[in-house]
Design a protein around this motif. Structure first.
Motif, PDB file in Angstrom:
ATOM      1  N   ILE A  10       0.866  -1.172   0.000  1.00 18.23           N
ATOM      2  CA  ILE A  10       0.000   0.000   0.000  1.00 18.23           C
ATOM      3  C   ILE A  10       0.901   1.220   0.000  1.00 18.23           C
ATOM      4  O   ILE A  10       1.786   1.341   0.851  1.00 18.23           O
ATOM      5  N   CYS A 214      -6.712   4.151  -5.245  1.00 15.39           N
ATOM      6  CA  CYS A 214      -7.897   4.473  -4.455  1.00 15.39           C
ATOM      7  C   CYS A 214      -7.827   5.960  -4.152  1.00 15.39           C
ATOM      8  O   CYS A 214      -6.971   6.395  -3.369  1.00 15.39           O
ATOM      9  N   ARG A 247      -9.421   3.417   5.002  1.00 17.36           N
ATOM     10  CA  ARG A 247      -9.004   2.302   5.856  1.00 17.36           C
ATOM     11  C   ARG A 247     -10.095   1.244   5.943  1.00 17.36           C
ATOM     12  O   ARG A 247      -9.807   0.041   5.996  1.00 17.36           O
ATOM     13  N   PHE A 250      -9.712  -0.790   2.853  1.00 16.41           N
ATOM     14  CA  PHE A 250      -8.589  -1.722   2.983  1.00 16.41           C
ATOM     15  C   PHE A 250      -8.988  -2.917   3.844  1.00 16.41           C
ATOM     16  O   PHE A 250      -8.652  -4.070   3.536  1.00 16.41           O
TER      17      PHE A 250
END
Length: 262
Positions: A10, A214, A247, A250
């Protein structure tokens, strides 16, 4: 089950200099044939999956977009055996549907940057035999479609908007754009504006990495909001919401079984 082999990285952008919840096992400082990377690579486990995390702008967010060593960052991740990269990015919304706090998984991009080191094939003195020849990559679809679909499938369970497509316009920065520039980008077909989308995506393609972005809409682009000026304090507030949603995405991605994505 916990994965021990790191295949996913990431890359964190503005507002995401660390990955909350990452159980860090070690930090790795790498030098590359292209110079130093932005920050130490953090290795650890995130929802049972081995993940590497790299802060694009540096651990203290000190590197402006046009000074990022994109080649070193991508080369370092590739050298560690990473094959998949999810890149976080804060962007301005051009299209009226791209509202502050929304997440967008872009499907196309337009590059307005200049003078950045944008290829590994710029000379014949590259550090590996693989790079010692000219190569013209196919960049018709700049993002890995398999990864895009995986992200969007994971997003279906989330209670907020995740746009399934968008055209990302990459500008030079570090200044924000003029209203006329945004008008031009809208005529060109851009839905979003950011400063780090290129050459990162193209370099990932040159290294045959599966890469997708993203994007978090942090503000309306110039001339698109209710205010005459773009406020950095408003952006910071929007990023708190946007990054919490990122988050959550994710988390959804990894709990959905990233190990099944190959």
């Amino acid at each position: 089950m916990t994965s021990t082999q790191t295949q996913l990285a990431i890359i964190g952008g503005t507002g995401l200099t660390q990955l909350d919840g990452l159980e860090i096992t070690h930090r790795q400082v790498l030098d590359t044939p292209y110079g130093a990377i932005s920050a130490p690579i953090l290795h650890g486990h995130y929802h049972g999956c081995a993940v590497a995390f790299l802060a694009r702008h540096g651990a203290g967010h000190t590197i402006p977009p046009h000074k990022i060593n994109y080649r070193a960052n991508l080369w370092a991740l590739k050298s560690l055996g990473i094959n998949t990269i999810i890149a976080a990015a804060a962007v301005g919304g051009i299209h009226p549907q791209m509202q502050v706090g929304d997440l967008v998984i872009p499907h196309q991009l337009i590059d307005y940057t200049w003078s950045r080191e944008h290829t590994f094939f710029s000379d014949f003195n590259s550090p590996t035999e693989q790079m010692n020849h000219l190569k013209h990559i196919d960049f018709s679809s700049p993002y890995c479609e398999r990864l895009r679909r995986y992200l969007l499938d994971a997003a279906k369970s989330l209670p907020f908007t995740v746009h399934a497509q968008g055209v990302y316009g990459a500008t030079q920065g570090p200044r924000l754009e003029t209203i006329a520039e945004i008008n031009r980008m809208e005529r060109d077909g851009c839905d979003l504006v950011g400063m780090t989308g290129m050459p990162e995506a193209a370099l990932a393609r040159e290294l045959e990495l599966c890469y997708a972005t993203c994007a978090v809409v942090a503000n309306p682009a110039a001339g698109r909001g209710n205010n005459s000026e773009i406020s950095m304090s408003d952006i910071e507030m929007a990023l708190e919401l946007g990054m919490s949603r990122l988050r959550a995405l994710f988390t959804a991605v990894l709990t959905a079984g990233f190990l099944d994505f190959k």
